[in-house]
Structure formats: C-alpha cells, structure tokens
Design a protein around this motif. Structure first.
Motif, short mmCIF file in Angstrom:
data_model
loop_
_atom_site.label_atom_id
_atom_site.label_comp_id
_atom_site.label_asym_id
_atom_site.label_seq_id
_atom_site.Cartn_x
_atom_site.Cartn_y
_atom_site.Cartn_z
N THR A 33 0.86 -1.17 0.00
CA THR A 33 0.00 0.00 0.00
C THR A 33 0.90 1.23 0.00
OG1 THR A 33 -1.77 -1.11 1.23
CG2 THR A 33 -1.77 1.30 1.22
N LEU A 35 1.36 5.10 0.56
CA LEU A 35 0.69 6.13 1.37
C LEU A 35 1.38 7.47 1.22
CD1 LEU A 35 -1.29 7.00 3.72
CD2 LEU A 35 0.60 6.43 5.27
N HIS A 93 -1.81 -1.01 -3.84
CA HIS A 93 -2.92 -0.09 -3.60
C HIS A 93 -2.33 1.27 -3.22
CE1 HIS A 93 -5.18 -3.85 -3.36
NE2 HIS A 93 -4.27 -4.26 -2.47
N ASP A 94 -3.16 2.30 -3.21
CA ASP A 94 -2.67 3.61 -2.78
C ASP A 94 -3.67 4.26 -1.84
OD1 ASP A 94 -4.35 5.64 -4.50
OD2 ASP A 94 -3.65 4.13 -5.92
N GLU A 95 -3.14 5.06 -0.94
CA GLU A 95 -3.94 5.74 0.08
C GLU A 95 -3.43 7.16 0.26
OE1 GLU A 95 -6.38 4.60 2.35
OE2 GLU A 95 -6.51 2.56 1.57
N GLU A 97 -3.72 10.15 3.28
CA GLU A 97 -4.19 10.55 4.60
C GLU A 97 -4.09 12.06 4.72
OE1 GLU A 97 -5.34 9.24 7.47
OE2 GLU A 97 -5.35 7.11 6.91
N ALA A 108 -2.91 5.00 9.37
CA ALA A 108 -3.00 4.05 8.26
C ALA A 108 -2.54 2.66 8.69
CB ALA A 108 -2.16 4.55 7.08
N LEU A 112 -5.15 -0.41 8.28
CA LEU A 112 -4.86 -1.40 7.26
C LEU A 112 -4.31 -2.71 7.82
CD1 LEU A 112 -3.15 1.03 4.72
CD2 LEU A 112 -5.49 0.12 4.59
#
Length: 284
Positions: A33, A35, A93-95, A97, A108, A112
């Motif tokens: 992921t 972030l 995936h990407d997030e 915040e 996160a 997660l």
C-alpha cells in the motif's frame, strides 16, 4: 512481512524505500500500500497542504485542495505503474491521509493492519521533505509493527548479511521471535551476532554470543565484538565492514533495560547507518 505500507513524500529517499519494498513484496509474496500524507496546515480550518501555507477553507482554497489531491493521486498511480513493471503480480494499492505526517502514517497502520512500514530517511535539516529524522524516530517509537528505514538506492535488495547487535543477556532472548521471522524470510543469509563495548574482554563476549547462538539454535551465524565508545557508532562501523544488507535492532521503550534495547540506539542507527535498518518492539 506480507502486508507492507510504503510511506512516500515522493523524495529520492522515499523512492529508494519504495524500490526496496517492491522487491521485498515480490520476495515474500506480499502486497503493497502506497501512502502519502497531506499534512494539516497549522491553524487551518479544514484545509490541508503538503508544504505550503495554511488553507483557509474558502472556495478557492477548496479548489486548491481538490487539485492537490488529484495531483497526489496521479503521482501515486505513477508509482503503481512502476511497481507493476518491477514486480508483475504484486498487488499495489494507494492511500492518501490528511493529518500531521506521523499521525497519518500511524492511523494508516492501524486501519490497514500493516505488518511492516517501509520509509525513507534523511537527516535533520531536510525541510523540503517530511522524512526528517524526527518523523522516523517517532515511527520507530510508536508504530505497532516493524519499521524498515532506507537511505540509499538498493537496486538489488538481496539480503546476504544480517547484523544483529545485542548484549546477549536474558532480555535479548525476547527479541528472538522477530529475528527468526527475518531469518525465515532470508534463509540463506549469514547472521552476524554483534556486541559493542568499550574495552571489553573479547574472549568473554565471543563465548557469551556462542552460548546464546547454541542455546537458541541460531543457524548460519558468526559472532563479533567491536570496541567503540558509542554503541550506535560501533554498529554502523561493523555493518559497513561486513557489507551488511540489513541491520536488525529490537527496542523496548522502557527505562531500566539494557542500553542495547533503548529506542534511542535504534533511532540513531536507523537514521545514520548505510544499509536498511529494521526495528521492532519486544513483546510485553
């Protein structure tokens, strides 16, 4: 180490961390992921920026935030495309915040269920990036999962030499679960048991390390002692001497324990030593 969170500010150091994380996920069969934290501006009413001034919440500022989010997503998607080229089949995936940087990463991690945080590191004074050492140090102290810090390019993250510094006391046995996980991930690597002390009896330390290895059935390991005034300096010097690919340092944020288990030692090594440094908390 299969659910990996890569915290990025798009700096060169964070790209080094991204590269290592992609290789690690490919090696372990894990997922990534990506972030990015849009840092809350001091005194802002509902607005965020990465490095700019306060966002006041007026319509023009709301448009700015939307555009900033869109630009951030494009940069994250570019990293996803790069990861697909480097390691086809690794889920990415990407997030994003919106918070203070350290708080955003920690939030996160909790949300997660992260197994490992990988992040770039550079020294104090690097005001243009958020991975100054203070952020790294905070993550090492507070993250509930291991933290891997990366400072330099590692196009071939093949772990052949692991350095494990300790005083090999009874307290050190509490770190073995984490160490065994690292050895399981890199079964062919040589484990260097390292004791750092000023003017200590090398023969006694060697025997203590050998007894520790025998008692806990540590395979493929060597024992060494370094004479140094500062533990962190001794660890760095030895890691460079043996061309270490990874330094593993357990910590326990509690006073009264061996200085090898103090978070300050891990923080200093993580932000200064050349190879990637993995830190994790002892249970309890």
């Amino acid at each position: 180490m299969k659910n990996i969170l890569v915290a990025t500010d798009f700096s060169p150091e964070s790209h080094h961390a991204f590269s290592v994380a992609v290789q690690l996920a490919r090696h372990t069969g894990g997922q990534l992921t990506l972030l990015h934290v849009l840092e809350a501006a001091e005194g802002a009413a509902g607005g965020f920026s990465t490095v700019g001034g306060p966002v006041s919440g007026h319509s023009i500022d709301e448009i700015f935030v939307i555009k900033l989010m869109e630009a951030t997503k494009r940069r994250l998607h570019a990293l996803r495309d790069e990861a697909a080229q480097l390691a086809p089949g690794v889920p990415v995936h990407d997030e994003v915040e919106m918070a203070r940087v350290g708080d955003g990463i920690l939030a996160a991690v909790q949300r997660l269920g992260t197994d490992l945080v990988v992040m770039g590191a550079r020294g104090h004074g690097a005001v243009e990036h958020f991975f100054v050492s203070s952020t790294t140090e905070r993550l090492i102290r507070l993250a509930p999962c291991p933290v891997l810090t990366v400072k330099h390019p590692a196009a071939d993250f093949a772990v052949r030499n692991i350095v494990f510094p300790s005083d090999f006391s009874g307290e050190a046995a509490g770190a073995l679960d984490g160490l065994r996980q690292v050895q399981a991930a890199f079964p062919g690597a040589t484990l260097h048991l390292l004791h750092v002390a000023a003017g200590a009896d090398g023969h006694v330390a060697q025997q203590q390390m050998q007894d520790f290895a025998n008692e806990h059935r540590l395979a493929n390991c060597l024992a060494a002692e370094v004479d140094a005034g500062q533990v962190s300096a001794g660890i760095e010097a030895y890691a460079q001497r043996v061309a270490a690919d990874l330094v593993v340092i357990p910590t326990y944020v509690r006073s009264g324990l061996s200085h090898f288990l103090r978070a300050s030692i891990a923080e200093t090594v993580a932000t200064h030593a050349f190879p990637p440094v993995l830190t994790y908390h002892l249970a309890g």
